[in-house]
Design a protein around this motif. Structure first.
Motif, mmCIF file in Angstrom:
data_model
loop_
_atom_site.group_PDB
_atom_site.id
_atom_site.type_symbol
_atom_site.label_atom_id
_atom_site.label_comp_id
_atom_site.label_asym_id
_atom_site.label_seq_id
_atom_site.Cartn_x
_atom_site.Cartn_y
_atom_site.Cartn_z
ATOM 1 N N ALA A 52 0.833 -1.204 0.000
ATOM 2 C CA ALA A 52 0.000 0.000 0.000
ATOM 3 C C ALA A 52 0.866 1.251 0.000
ATOM 4 N N LEU A 53 1.930 1.230 0.788
ATOM 5 C CA LEU A 53 2.842 2.376 0.830
ATOM 6 C C LEU A 53 3.479 2.608 -0.538
ATOM 7 N N HIS A 54 3.851 1.515 -1.193
ATOM 8 C CA HIS A 54 4.450 1.613 -2.524
ATOM 9 C C HIS A 54 3.485 2.265 -3.505
ATOM 10 N N ALA A 55 2.229 1.827 -3.481
ATOM 11 C CA ALA A 55 1.231 2.364 -4.415
ATOM 12 C C ALA A 55 0.954 3.840 -4.149
ATOM 13 N N LEU A 56 0.830 4.191 -2.888
ATOM 14 C CA LEU A 56 0.533 5.583 -2.548
ATOM 15 C C LEU A 56 1.720 6.498 -2.820
ATOM 16 N N LYS B 197 15.350 8.070 -7.344
ATOM 17 C CA LYS B 197 14.937 8.893 -8.483
ATOM 18 C C LYS B 197 14.027 8.117 -9.425
ATOM 19 N N ASP B 198 14.323 6.846 -9.633
ATOM 20 C CA ASP B 198 13.565 6.011 -10.569
ATOM 21 C C ASP B 198 12.469 5.272 -9.801
ATOM 22 N N SER B 199 11.237 5.357 -10.303
ATOM 23 C CA SER B 199 10.127 4.690 -9.622
ATOM 24 C C SER B 199 10.295 3.176 -9.598
ATOM 25 N N ALA B 200 11.037 2.608 -10.568
ATOM 26 C CA ALA B 200 11.234 1.158 -10.610
ATOM 27 C C ALA B 200 12.060 0.668 -9.416
ATOM 28 N N GLU B 201 12.783 1.582 -8.771
ATOM 29 C CA GLU B 201 13.634 1.199 -7.649
ATOM 30 C C GLU B 201 12.924 1.373 -6.303
ATOM 31 N N LEU B 202 11.690 1.895 -6.339
ATOM 32 C CA LEU B 202 11.002 2.217 -5.089
ATOM 33 C C LEU B 202 10.680 0.973 -4.270
ATOM 34 N N TRP B 203 10.214 -0.100 -4.925
ATOM 35 C CA TRP B 203 9.810 -1.308 -4.197
ATOM 36 C C TRP B 203 10.968 -1.883 -3.384
ATOM 37 N N ASP B 204 12.118 -2.033 -4.030
ATOM 38 C CA ASP B 204 13.279 -2.587 -3.324
ATOM 39 C C ASP B 204 13.758 -1.644 -2.223
ATOM 40 N N ALA B 205 13.672 -0.335 -2.485
ATOM 41 C CA ALA B 205 14.117 0.631 -1.478
ATOM 42 C C ALA B 205 13.258 0.544 -0.220
ATOM 43 N N GLY C 213 11.729 -2.038 0.814
ATOM 44 C CA GLY C 213 12.049 -3.297 1.476
ATOM 45 C C GLY C 213 13.307 -3.201 2.321
ATOM 46 N N ASP C 214 14.211 -2.321 1.935
ATOM 47 C CA ASP C 214 15.466 -2.163 2.681
ATOM 48 C C ASP C 214 15.300 -1.271 3.916
ATOM 49 N N TRP C 215 14.231 -0.498 3.966
ATOM 50 C CA TRP C 215 14.040 0.421 5.093
ATOM 51 C C TRP C 215 13.591 -0.339 6.335
ATOM 52 N N ASP C 216 13.813 0.285 7.501
ATOM 53 C CA ASP C 216 13.280 -0.284 8.733
ATOM 54 C C ASP C 216 11.809 0.109 8.868
ATOM 55 N N SER C 217 11.130 -0.522 9.800
ATOM 56 C CA SER C 217 9.684 -0.313 9.947
ATOM 57 C C SER C 217 9.350 1.125 10.336
ATOM 58 N N ASP C 218 10.206 1.762 11.130
ATOM 59 C CA ASP C 218 9.940 3.141 11.547
ATOM 60 C C ASP C 218 9.969 4.092 10.353
ATOM 61 N N SER C 219 10.912 3.902 9.458
ATOM 62 C CA SER C 219 11.017 4.768 8.282
ATOM 63 C C SER C 219 9.818 4.577 7.365
ATOM 64 N N ARG C 220 9.412 3.310 7.170
ATOM 65 C CA ARG C 220 8.233 3.058 6.335
ATOM 66 C C ARG C 220 6.978 3.674 6.962
ATOM 67 N N ALA D 172 2.735 7.793 7.049
ATOM 68 C CA ALA D 172 2.001 8.859 7.737
ATOM 69 C C ALA D 172 1.985 10.130 6.897
ATOM 70 N N HIS D 173 3.114 10.453 6.289
ATOM 71 C CA HIS D 173 3.173 11.663 5.464
ATOM 72 C C HIS D 173 2.273 11.538 4.240
ATOM 73 N N VAL D 174 2.345 10.408 3.562
ATOM 74 C CA VAL D 174 1.560 10.215 2.341
ATOM 75 C C VAL D 174 0.065 10.256 2.646
ATOM 76 N N VAL D 175 -0.345 9.547 3.691
ATOM 77 C CA VAL D 175 -1.762 9.516 4.049
ATOM 78 C C VAL D 175 -2.242 10.904 4.478
ATOM 79 N N SER D 176 -1.381 11.653 5.155
ATOM 80 C CA SER D 176 -1.788 12.976 5.641
ATOM 81 C C SER D 176 -2.166 13.920 4.508
ATOM 82 N N LEU D 177 -1.582 13.695 3.326
ATOM 83 C CA LEU D 177 -1.868 14.582 2.196
ATOM 84 C C LEU D 177 -3.276 14.394 1.648
ATOM 85 N N SER D 178 -3.935 13.321 2.060
ATOM 86 C CA SER D 178 -5.286 13.072 1.556
ATOM 87 C C SER D 178 -6.370 13.587 2.499
ATOM 88 N N VAL D 179 -5.976 14.156 3.642
ATOM 89 C CA VAL D 179 -6.968 14.654 4.601
ATOM 90 C C VAL D 179 -7.765 15.795 3.977
#
Length: 697
Positions: free
Chosen positions: A472-476, A528-536, A538-545, A550-557
């Motif tokens: 979901a985070l990837h799609a948003l 920079k490339d959207s094709a690299e977003l999924w792997d990026a 996956g490499d992040w920790d849970s807090d960063s994700r 939170a930031h992405v969802v907040s923009l839809s308020v």
């Protein structure tokens, strides 16, 4: 022969010079409390110009009534102490002659009391004019200040008061105006303007110093306004502009009176900056002092790379960082930093920020179809938003395919894609010469098979919450940062509301600045490339994700209430959301004339003041006209933390909750007779002013 009756004659007490060592202080002096100029300052004044007023003395007699040759001083004790100090400092001889008036009859205490009571203090206006005379005779402000033991700023204030219109000075001399009101008139040096405002006051209920300052500066641009900071006060003055200053109250740099000059200078400077930015090769630029919030919605943002630092720049940054770390380590655990260290740390932080905020570099081909917005930030700095691509300037899939030899890019499938090999073999190009194992699958069969796969993915994803969250985070994130919805197999959309009715200053509000900074930070973090977003992700920790989510969802308020779209359930949820995040709008919004007070009824203005400051404060402004009431209420509510109902968070205590105020009834009839100007403010400073005069000796 009748003798003519002689008229009584007045005999004045004789005066003579008496050596200082023959004088003693009398216990009959009625002055017991220190007031006015200090003995030390009086001593310096005597040393500079001599004694200007003699002492009143009486002969000291012995038990037999015989004069001893000594004289006591019942009137002029402070002058005596000042002379005594000069003798102790060996700046005056013990036998120096002192001019004295010798009294013999009457009561000593009466002499002392009469000298102090019968002396008329100098009118403040006389002092103002005297300072001006000294200035006109060649003395500098510093010399006048040193001569009368006051600060240079006090001298400037007195000179400013003396420069007010003679018409107003005459009114003040006749006690028709208070000192506070006269001080307010010094904001403008235009005598005609001063007199015009004075005439308006005669028919106004509000004759306060605040009202005078407001009338004199109405229409002017505050020095704290971002336009004024952008062009610079010095440049504005060089261009012939006038700055109005208030020497008696904090004015935050004053007011720029010539608005036309400000607007022209802003336009000229923005034009120069825009030409320099356009020279970078951008297809278009839009220039304005301010843009509405959300002006970049619907535009794709290019991902640039920070320009690499030169060896010299890296060395400078390393040196600054090392100094910053050293100062932090040296003062670790210190409750309060020394002023010089605190100032230096601020300078280092600012210098280091310039390295982090340097402009991004973009691909020349992308620059050729993108543009930039050029405006003024809230703090007066130039704001340049580079790298936005309009929808009409996007390269179509067909164009990309033609340019790359027939291969579509950007995640979009070509119309005739072979589903059997997911794009390796175009449908319809199969030949009878190929092996049967490579023959294409029919479209109908492909649809049926992938439907099964879709259901399988749905079931599996539902059993893996962590992967579902990442998906979901990837799609948003694709929607928000890349505008490539087709890079995700989720049919998940994110809408961001556009504000049709733009509130004044919304783009420079505290919330807007914070969101903009947070968004820029994530833009720099994401690949920079959207094709690299999924792997990026996956490499992040849970807090960063979680933080990105939170930031992405907040923009839809969307908690906007619109007349044509009430949405009661959505707004009720907005209240729940505000409670969940403990939203405090008092730190993000202030009640001003433009934002609220000038756009509601007088009754609501009074209710707001009563809630924040009490009913008495509301009653004091109840007689004002709507515009004046709104302006006065802005001052009263500043810093009070008051919020109108739509901005309050349910369950969160506000200043309004501490009072029980009903909406007041505002009468339209004229109320009360006009009060005299002098009734508004007393001349509280007159005694202090008089104390600085020569007569204080």
């Amino acid at each position: 022969m009748a003798t003519a009756k002689k008229k009584p004659t007045i005999t004045l007490s004789p005066s003579r010079d008496i050596p200082f060592n023959q004088l003693v202080l009398s216990q009959s002096n009625v002055r017991r409390i220190k007031a006015g100029v200090s003995v030390e300052e009086l001593a310096e004044d005597i040393a500079r110009r001599g004694i200007l007023q003699g002492l009143t003395v009486r002969p000291v007699v012995d038990e037999n009534g015989t004069e001893t040759g000594m004289f006591e001083v019942p009137a002029g004790g402070r002058r005596f102490r000042a002379l005594e100090l000069l003798v102790k400092q060996k700046r005056l001889t013990k036998t120096a002659p002192v001019p004295c008036v010798v009294r013999e009859g009457g009561i000593a205490e009466e002499d002392s009391l009469a000298e102090n009571v019968q002396r008329a203090p100098l009118h403040p206006l006389d002092q103002f004019r005297a300072f001006l005379t000294l200035r006109e005779k060649g003395q500098s402000e510093e010399e006048v200040a040193a001569a009368f033991f006051v600060s240079v700023n006090v001298v400037k204030q007195r000179l400013k008061l003396a420069s007010v219109s003679p018409v107003l000075l005459d009114v003040y001399a006749e006690d028709g105006m208070t000192l506070a009101q006269l001080e307010a008139f010094t904001v403008s040096g235009d005598h005609a303007r001063q007199e015009q405002v004075f005439e308006r006051l005669k028919t106004s209920y509000d004759k306060s110093a605040y009202a005078i300052r407001r009338m004199l500066t109405e229409g002017a641009v505050r020095a704290t306004d971002k336009r004024a900071q952008f062009i610079g006060i010095d440049a504005y003055v060089e261009a012939g502009g006038t700055v109005l200053r208030d020497l008696f109250e904090g004015d935050d740099g004053g007011w720029l009176r010539d608005v036309a000059v400000v607007d022209q200078m802003v336009a000229d400077k923005l034009k120069v900056e825009a030409e320099a930015i356009a020279a970078e090769g951008w297809k278009w630029t839009e220039v304005a002092p301010d843009f509405a919030y959300g002006h970049t919605y619907g535009l794709r943002r290019l991902h640039g790379e920070p320009a690499p630092l030169t060896a010299e720049e890296e060395a400078t940054r390393d040196a600054l960082k090392a100094e910053f770390d050293r100062l932090i380590a040296e003062h670790e655990g210190t409750d309060e930093l020394p002023d010089d260290v605190d100032a230096r740390l601020g300078e280092l932080e600012t210098a280091l920020e310039t390295f982090d905020e340097r402009p991004l570099s973009f691909d020349p081909e992308e620059i050729a179809r993108a543009g930039a917005f050029i405006s003024i930030a809230g703090d007066g700095r130039l704001r340049v938003e580079r790298g936005y691509v309009r929808s009409e300037d996007e390269v179509s899939v067909g164009s990309v395919a033609d340019a790359s030899g027939g291969e579509a890019t950007g995640g979009e499938a070509s119309a005739g894609e072979d589903h059997g090999s997911r794009g390796d073999v175009p449908a319809g190009d199969a030949t009878t010469e190929e092996d049967e194992e490579h023959s294409p699958i029919s479209d109908r069969l492909m649809t049926e098979l992938t439907a099964h796969r879709t259901l399988g993915l749905r079931h599996a994803l539902g059993e893996h919450p962590d992967v579902a969250f990442r998906t979901a985070l990837h799609a948003l994130a694709l929607k928000v940062f890349y505008h490539y919805g087709s890079d995700s197999c989720l049919e998940l959309d994110l809408k961001t509301v556009g504000f049709g009715a733009q509130a004044p200053g919304l783009n420079d509000s505290v919330s807007a600045d914070a969101i903009r900074a947070r968004h820029e930070s994530w833009t720099k973090t994401l690949p920079k490339d959207s094709a690299e977003l999924w792997d990026a992700l996956g490499d992040w920790d849970s807090d960063s994700r979680a933080a990105l989510f939170a930031h992405v969802v907040s923009l839809s308020v969307n908690a906007v209430s619109e007349a044509w779209n009430r949405r009661p359930r959505a707004l009720a949820h907005a209240d729940q959301l505000a409670q969940a995040v403990d939203l405090d709008m008092a730190a993000r919004w202030k009640p001003t004339v433009d934002a609220f007070l000038g756009r509601v009824t007088k009754a609501r203005i009074l209710k707001a003041v009563a809630e924040a400051k009490g009913q008495r404060a509301a009653d004091r402004i109840a007689h004002l006209k709507k515009g004046d009431m709104a302006t006065e209420a802005t001052t009263l509510l500043n810093g009070a933390g008051w919020l109108p109902e739509p901005l309050r968070t349910p369950g969160r205590e506000t200043v309004a909750d501490m009072s029980d105020v009903e909406l007041p009834v505002v009468e339209t009839a004229e109320v009360a007779d006009e009060t005299a100007m002098a009734d508004d403010d007393g001349i509280a400073d007159d005694d202090d002013v008089a104390a600085m005069t020569i007569a204080a000796q």
